[in-house]
Design a protein around this motif. Structure first.
Motif, PDB file in Angstrom:
ATOM      1  N   SER A 127       0.802  -1.227   0.000  1.00 55.25           N
ATOM      2  CA  SER A 127       0.000   0.000   0.000  1.00 55.25           C
ATOM      3  C   SER A 127       0.833   1.274   0.000  1.00 55.25           C
ATOM      4  O   SER A 127       0.343   2.325  -0.391  1.00 55.25           O
ATOM      5  CB  SER A 127      -0.940   0.001   1.214  1.00 55.25           C
ATOM      6  OG  SER A 127      -0.199  -0.092   2.417  1.00 55.25           O
ATOM      7  N   LYS A 128       2.082   1.222   0.436  1.00 55.86           N
ATOM      8  CA  LYS A 128       2.888   2.441   0.540  1.00 55.86           C
ATOM      9  C   LYS A 128       3.892   2.583  -0.614  1.00 55.86           C
ATOM     10  O   LYS A 128       4.794   3.409  -0.541  1.00 55.86           O
ATOM     11  CB  LYS A 128       3.626   2.470   1.877  1.00 55.86           C
ATOM     12  CG  LYS A 128       2.688   2.579   3.074  1.00 55.86           C
ATOM     13  CD  LYS A 128       3.444   2.687   4.388  1.00 55.86           C
ATOM     14  CE  LYS A 128       2.483   2.822   5.554  1.00 55.86           C
ATOM     15  NZ  LYS A 128       3.209   2.925   6.860  1.00 55.86           N
ATOM     16  N   SER A 183       2.382   0.989  -6.613  1.00 57.83           N
ATOM     17  CA  SER A 183       1.022   0.541  -6.319  1.00 57.83           C
ATOM     18  C   SER A 183       0.025   1.654  -6.564  1.00 57.83           C
ATOM     19  O   SER A 183      -1.034   1.440  -7.172  1.00 57.83           O
ATOM     20  CB  SER A 183       0.932   0.060  -4.864  1.00 57.83           C
ATOM     21  OG  SER A 183       1.781  -1.036  -4.631  1.00 57.83           O
ATOM     22  N   ASP A 184       0.348   2.851  -6.095  1.00 57.10           N
ATOM     23  CA  ASP A 184      -0.558   3.987  -6.277  1.00 57.10           C
ATOM     24  C   ASP A 184      -0.795   4.266  -7.760  1.00 57.10           C
ATOM     25  O   ASP A 184      -1.923   4.519  -8.193  1.00 57.10           O
ATOM     26  CB  ASP A 184       0.018   5.235  -5.605  1.00 57.10           C
ATOM     27  CG  ASP A 184       0.058   5.114  -4.086  1.00 57.10           C
ATOM     28  OD1 ASP A 184      -0.648   4.239  -3.544  1.00 57.10           O
ATOM     29  OD2 ASP A 184       0.793   5.891  -3.453  1.00 57.10           O
ATOM     30  N   SER A 237      -4.658  -5.127  -0.822  1.00 51.19           N
ATOM     31  CA  SER A 237      -3.208  -4.900  -0.880  1.00 51.19           C
ATOM     32  C   SER A 237      -2.501  -5.960  -0.061  1.00 51.19           C
ATOM     33  O   SER A 237      -3.113  -6.625   0.792  1.00 51.19           O
ATOM     34  CB  SER A 237      -2.842  -3.501  -0.367  1.00 51.19           C
ATOM     35  OG  SER A 237      -3.227  -3.351   0.982  1.00 51.19           O
TER      36      SER A 237
END
Length: 341
Positions: free
Chosen positions: A193-194, A198-199, A223
């Motif tokens: 997620s970080k 991924s973003d 995630s």
């Protein structure tokens, strides 16, 4: 401070931005040592604000331009990272550069970056998916140590040189492929997620769905801490066990997609008859899977070669304008995707 597009800032502009003298700003940009740390930080922050048109700090005085290049990959050299590292090493060899390699997950917790600038035999570094906070990478930049980041994990200031694949565009391509096959309820087997990657991929998936008026339901996006086969298997199983299961699964990478294939098989679901599955990367694994995976090809070896090219330009003190380079991806359609039921 804003300037008309294309108008280059000068040392005088940096001095006006900081309230310092032109002589002081010049000492910082020329890498001279007789400057207080807070003054140096003030100038470097002003350079960041002025952006692409600002004068850049020169390389540290005495840096051995013909020294070795430190290549750090704090991950196992699998078919993904191995391809990147081997292309970096081969390209550096063609430039007559010696490589100092640090690889393996055991090195993730080691404070490597802080000591690089102090190693007199190193000329520069290539950092692959560095696990350090952006602040640690910025400190290395402020020490005027030349380096390039491959596939940054977190957002970086624009004057830190980086190379990555076009993650947003690639994810949008593969989701548009699924949408074109009639899929509207798509489960996302997402990555950590970080991670910046991924973003970008989540945004690409969402953009393709939004084009047909679909907002992905939160329960369809999952995630994982690490993008592995086992995590892909687990998350895909959770999605396929929903009361209203998705008609397709879009996985963060090929390994997670293979885990999704296993989860579907264990539930008696055919791929692509009952559920379509897509990956990302186009590793050998994607071609060996049954059925072969529809995926997004990343130019992994070209990323390594481009990183070295940019690094050589830094060492030659060339001025770089395209500092965050994204290389095009390619959708590869195989047997794991089909029309939605």
């Amino acid at each position: 401070m804003t300037r008309p597009s294309g108008v280059r800032a000068t040392v005088r502009d940096v001095a006006a931005e900081t309230g310092l003298s032109i002589a002081t700003v010049s000492r910082v940009l020329n890498g001279q040592g007789n400057v207080a740390p807070h003054t140096r930080d003030l100038v470097l922050r002003a350079v960041d604000r002025l952006g692409a048109q600002a004068p850049r700090p020169r390389a540290a005085a005495g840096r051995p331009s013909e020294g070795a290049v430190f290549v750090r990959c704090p991950y196992v050299l699998t078919d993904y990272f191995g391809l990147i590292v081997s292309s970096i090493a081969e390209t550096l060899e063609r430039h007559g550069r010696r490589v100092v390699l640090s690889a393996g997950e055991a090195s993730q917790g080691e404070p490597v970056l802080a000591g690089l600038a102090a190693q007199s035999d190193l000329a520069a570094a290539v950092l692959i998916l560095p696990p350090e906070d952006a602040g640690d990478i910025i400190l290395l930049r402020d020490r005027r140590f030349p380096f390039v980041v491959v596939d940054p994990r977190t957002p970086l200031p624009r004057d830190i040189v980086s190379v990555s694949a076009a993650h947003f565009a690639g994810a949008r391509q593969v989701m548009a492929h699924l949408v074109g096959l009639g899929h509207r309820r798509v489960g996302v087997v997402g990555g950590p997620s970080k991670w910046l990657t991924s973003d970008a991929r989540l945004a690409g998936y969402a953009a393709a769905l939004a084009e047909v008026g679909v907002l992905s339901a939160p329960e369809l996006v999952r995630s994982v801490p690490e993008p592995t086969i086992e995590h892909g298997y687990r998350v895909a199983g959770e999605l396929l066990d929903l009361p209203r299961r998705p008609t397709a699964l879009a996985a963060f990478n090929d390994k997670m997609a293979v885990g999704a294939l296993r989860a579907a098989a264990e539930r008696g679901l055919s791929v692509p008859g009952d559920v379509s599955v897509t990956g990302f990367d186009d590793l050998d694994l994607s071609r060996a899977a049954q059925p072969a995976l529809t995926t997004v090809r990343q130019p992994l070896q070209e990323m390594g070669r481009m990183a070295v090219t940019l690094l050589m330009r830094l060492l030659d003190r060339h001025e770089l304008e395209a500092l965050h380079v994204e290389l095009a991806t390619e959708l590869v359609v195989r047997g794991s995707t089909g029309p939605a039921r």
